[in-house]
Design an enzyme around this catalytic site. Sequence first.
Site, PDB file in Angstrom:
ATOM      1  N   ASP A 109      67.773  90.254  41.878  1.00 17.27           N
ATOM      2  CA  ASP A 109      66.728  89.412  41.313  1.00 17.27           C
ATOM      3  C   ASP A 109      67.274  88.879  39.992  1.00 17.27           C
ATOM      4  OD1 ASP A 109      64.412  88.026  40.732  1.00 17.27           O
ATOM      5  OD2 ASP A 109      63.074  89.691  41.199  1.00 17.27           O
TER       6      ASP A 109
HETATM    7  C1  BGC Z   1      61.467  86.572  40.765  1.00 17.49           C
HETATM    8  C2  BGC Z   1      62.082  86.244  42.094  1.00 17.49           C
HETATM    9  C3  BGC Z   1      62.617  84.839  42.089  1.00 17.49           C
HETATM   10  C4  BGC Z   1      63.605  84.678  40.943  1.00 17.49           C
HETATM   11  C5  BGC Z   1      64.224  83.300  40.860  1.00 17.49           C
HETATM   12  C6  BGC Z   1      62.366  86.221  39.598  1.00 17.49           C
HETATM   13  O1  BGC Z   1      61.625  86.258  38.426  1.00 17.49           O
HETATM   14  O2  BGC Z   1      61.117  87.933  40.715  1.00 17.49           O
HETATM   15  O3  BGC Z   1      61.125  86.402  43.099  1.00 17.49           O
HETATM   16  O4  BGC Z   1      63.201  84.537  43.316  1.00 17.49           O
HETATM   17  O5  BGC Z   1      62.930  84.948  39.728  1.00 17.49           O
HETATM   18  O6  BGC Z   1      63.332  82.370  40.392  1.00 17.49           O
END
Ligand code: BGC
Length: 738
Positions: free
Chosen positions: A254
């Site tokens: 993530d």
């Molecule tokens: C989220 C993810 C997301 C990523 C990219 C993170 O803050 O938890 O779900 O895909 O950001 O935007």
Amino acid sequence: MRPVFTSTTATAVLQAVALASAQAITWDEAREKASADLAALTQDEKIGMVSGVTWEGGPCVGNTYAPESIAYPSLCLQDGPLSLRYANPVTVFPAGINAGATWDRELIRARGAAMGEQAKGLGINVQLGPALGPLGKIPTGGRNWEGFSSDPYLMGVAAAQTIEGMQESGVQACAKHYILNEQEHNRETISSNPDDRTVHELYLWPFYDTVKANVASVMCSYNKIDGTWTCENDEVLNTLLKGQLGFPGYVVSDWNAQHSTVDSANNGLDMTMPGSDFNDPPGSVYWGDNLAAAIQDGSVPQERLDDMVTRILSSWYFVGQDQDYPAVAFSSWDGGAATVNVTTPEHGDVARAVARDSIVLLKNSNQSLPLGAPASLAIIGSDAIVNPDGANACVDRGCNTGTLAQGWGSGTAEFPYLVDPLSAIQEQLAGGSTEIVTSTTDDASAGAEAAASAETAIVFITADAGEGYITVEDNAGDRNNLDPWHDGNALVQAVAQTGTPTIVVVHSVGPIILETILAEPNVVAIVWAGIPGQESGHGLTDVLFGDTSPSGKLPYTIGKSEEDYGITWTQDLVDDFPEGLFIDYRYFDQNEIAPRYEFGFGLSYTTFNYSGIKVSVTAESGPTVGEIVVGGPEDLFESVGTVSASVGNSGTVSGAEVAQLYIGYPESAPSTPPKQLRGFQKLNLEPGESAQAEFDLARRDISYWDADSQEWVVPSGEFQVYVGSSSRDIRLTGSFTI
Ligand code: BGC
């Protein structure tokens, strides 16, 4: 009345995708191609392929460095689970929780396929969805709506259908968030420490389905597990995901969930995003040159880097992205205008069908619904209209102004248009004699005034939630409580107390407590519409005016109070998951708590009868010891038999019923929930028509995880079989003995 669900659109989308599907190779073949490429790559190129180029360093929310030695691009990774973030135009589909509420495999798959077609058209290699964590053990959890249900079986089926639809379209799916990231508060510091059985039977369960569905990538989550960050957790990444589940694709972090160079590499991470870290210290780059140095000094083996690259390339080949894949056609950072239009009328139809078929009719006294043509109709509440500042006025939908059709956070997208309830009702009644009066604020006395002289009133209320980096009306991602927002209870009370029959429409991310509203005798109907995306109003009018019978069923429990769930988010930095297996209906059943509306509940405009249960299950008791293949031990998904029953439409209009199968385990399986969902089938039935509901049981469906032996075990003894219309409306029972 038109048939309840014309599957023609969904079928057409799926057929088109299947024809266009480039996916014709196996994982072994993909891996062979990947291994051949590996020999051609320089060390720098390999490192570039596993490292993000940093936030805003490329057109997508995540991008890698493109090698020169092989024909492989800068990989484009883009949110998210219901559409494509920061790009336009795109179709904003109903959220995962609505897709789950349809309980309709074909429609869920069509939604995935349509999203995947748009992703491919925009040149996106990896679409960051579906979300199957959080599972939703906490009813106020901020991101539950991104996923499909708080039941692992329904979550797993819906996620697998979505992934297969997406990947047949050519985009790589990314199953997120792996794993045990159940709340937004302290999501980057909390440690989740559940017992091993709970992990396997609840949280890992849907990941088995997604790996079995050949998901290309998995995103490791922000939290720690047993004190170790998920993205550097050997047990979670290597032992469970790549070991027990046989996952052949790659693990991507993530965004900023990586916290080390060596441990993350050695313990199973394969790609870091976005490439630099906002955290500690800001701007830290854990891989890139640091990874090269760690390999040089021997703290990370070369084979590990080669494995990362092989996995990434395997997934790319597996979905066929080596064959004429489009270039990226938008930039996230300049308004997202795409150079191609990837939306189609069929995709809009799928969005509308999901919005419609996810509607759960909770209450309908005296057949108040469907509505005919009342002399006058009052439409009340700010949720009836689009935000006056525009549907996309708040970044990442981080406000609750105007009709609620998505939650907030990274799992959102820009509406190309948003059909609000009022416009759809006006469209529906155009040319007729119904006078429409409106009060499109949440002011109770204005609402009551509008309702007073109307024949019927519809009050729209909401409850919103989202990702913790945005706080909306004092809710820091997770909801503060399960009440309607904007004093929705007072608005409904004021309207109902005018004496006008009142229909309540709920746009919410999850359960809300309805007791205050139900105490009003003039509240004649309650309609749960979830967060239905761009076709919100149309999906609603299709049901309100009886073109279609409602056919959604609750993908979670609605309790009488928040306390009844026995669980809320914590400010502590440790969550030991003391509730174990007992979440949502499993907890209500175990503790004999009467829910207000149980898991699986939903009314129709018709009625269904059940008869003729047949149970035919045979299996050997004991452990499941097959060789590990993609998805887990090869015998885990072996069929052990079927349960079937006849379901008939005993009413006067067409409708669809979701027949549900629950299984109760024998006592030899230690402290197992009284019943657990293990099958469902949605049947479209004309009045007087009957059909067979057929539930295939796999070995996993009658197993529990034995933590001592580390095996799935089929217990011996008498299993209970429950077939019904919800988790508490059991119409037929049976049993089998193993
Ligand atoms: C989220 C993810 C997301 C990523 C990219 C993170 O803050 O938890 O779900 O895909 O950001 O935007």
